[in-house]
Design a protein around this motif. Sequence first.
Motif, PDB file in Angstrom:
ATOM      1  N   GLU A 166       0.864  -1.186   0.000  1.00  0.00           N
ATOM      2  CA  GLU A 166       0.000   0.000   0.000  1.00  0.00           C
ATOM      3  C   GLU A 166       0.894   1.227   0.000  1.00  0.00           C
ATOM      4  N   GLY A 167       0.717   2.094  -0.975  1.00  0.00           N
ATOM      5  CA  GLY A 167       1.620   3.235  -1.044  1.00  0.00           C
ATOM      6  C   GLY A 167       1.240   4.228  -2.115  1.00  0.00           C
ATOM      7  N   VAL A 168       2.270   4.910  -2.648  1.00  0.00           N
ATOM      8  CA  VAL A 168       2.088   6.021  -3.573  1.00  0.00           C
ATOM      9  C   VAL A 168       2.814   5.724  -4.876  1.00  0.00           C
ATOM     10  N   ASN A 169       2.154   6.019  -5.981  1.00  0.00           N
ATOM     11  CA  ASN A 169       2.758   5.917  -7.308  1.00  0.00           C
ATOM     12  C   ASN A 169       2.606   7.269  -8.007  1.00  0.00           C
ATOM     13  N   ILE A 170       3.708   7.811  -8.504  1.00  0.00           N
ATOM     14  CA  ILE A 170       3.698   9.089  -9.211  1.00  0.00           C
ATOM     15  C   ILE A 170       4.164   8.864 -10.640  1.00  0.00           C
TER      16      ILE A 170
END
Length: 239
Positions: free
Chosen positions: A117-121
């Motif tokens: 679970e996290g962030v993708n840019i």
Amino acid sequence: GAFNQLDEFRSPLLIGFNAFAGLMQKVIFGDYFYIQAMQSIPNNNRLTKRIGTVDQGTPYFGMATIGTKIGSELYFLGEVSHYSYNDLSSNIAEKSKEFGNSTSGIGEQTSFLYDFEGVNIYLESQIPISKWGVRFGGEYLYNDLAPNKRNTGYLFRGGFYYGSTEIFVENYRNESDTSPGFYNSRMYGHNNIQGSAIGVQFDDKKYLFNARFTNFSPIEDNSLQRETDIFRMSFSYKI
């Protein structure tokens, strides 16, 4: 419907050429901004139960995105997404161990050591100069639920084009536990991998040609991964 994840998110370190059954919602604000959400069921690697409930529950992959695109020929595209995987089956974990993920247990008792679970840019831009121009962009991936030195990935792509022809280079690094290796792109070596690539693409009204060469190697040595070269070429005629 069934969504091709790489077409939707263009983030191969997170998700590759996988078609997941799911729902997608998108709201557009004016000419430049949008929000998008997707809820999907990833396949579970069992031919008898490719989609749907398995012993561990129903697999889930979700993305919530805030994005902007400014311009057309001269343009900037940027997306920030929150992603999460839940209830992935033991056979996905067992296979993903071969692709660089950290796991515990063996056989049907295999499980991922860390959740995802996290962030993708994702960023992309084009600057035209007459028939010439430059394109550049990339991806940054961060898993909040894995420790440092195991939770980060990045991809940079840059190149120039003339008319319908583009030449590009890539540099990338994807640590062991950013995302499940079974689902991200084999063309970038999955997880625990660092490498670079060079390629050419020709795309006009009738023809599409792609060629790409990449070399990658494990970040941490193990018995399941090794230095690898991949050359891929494709040609198609549009009717």
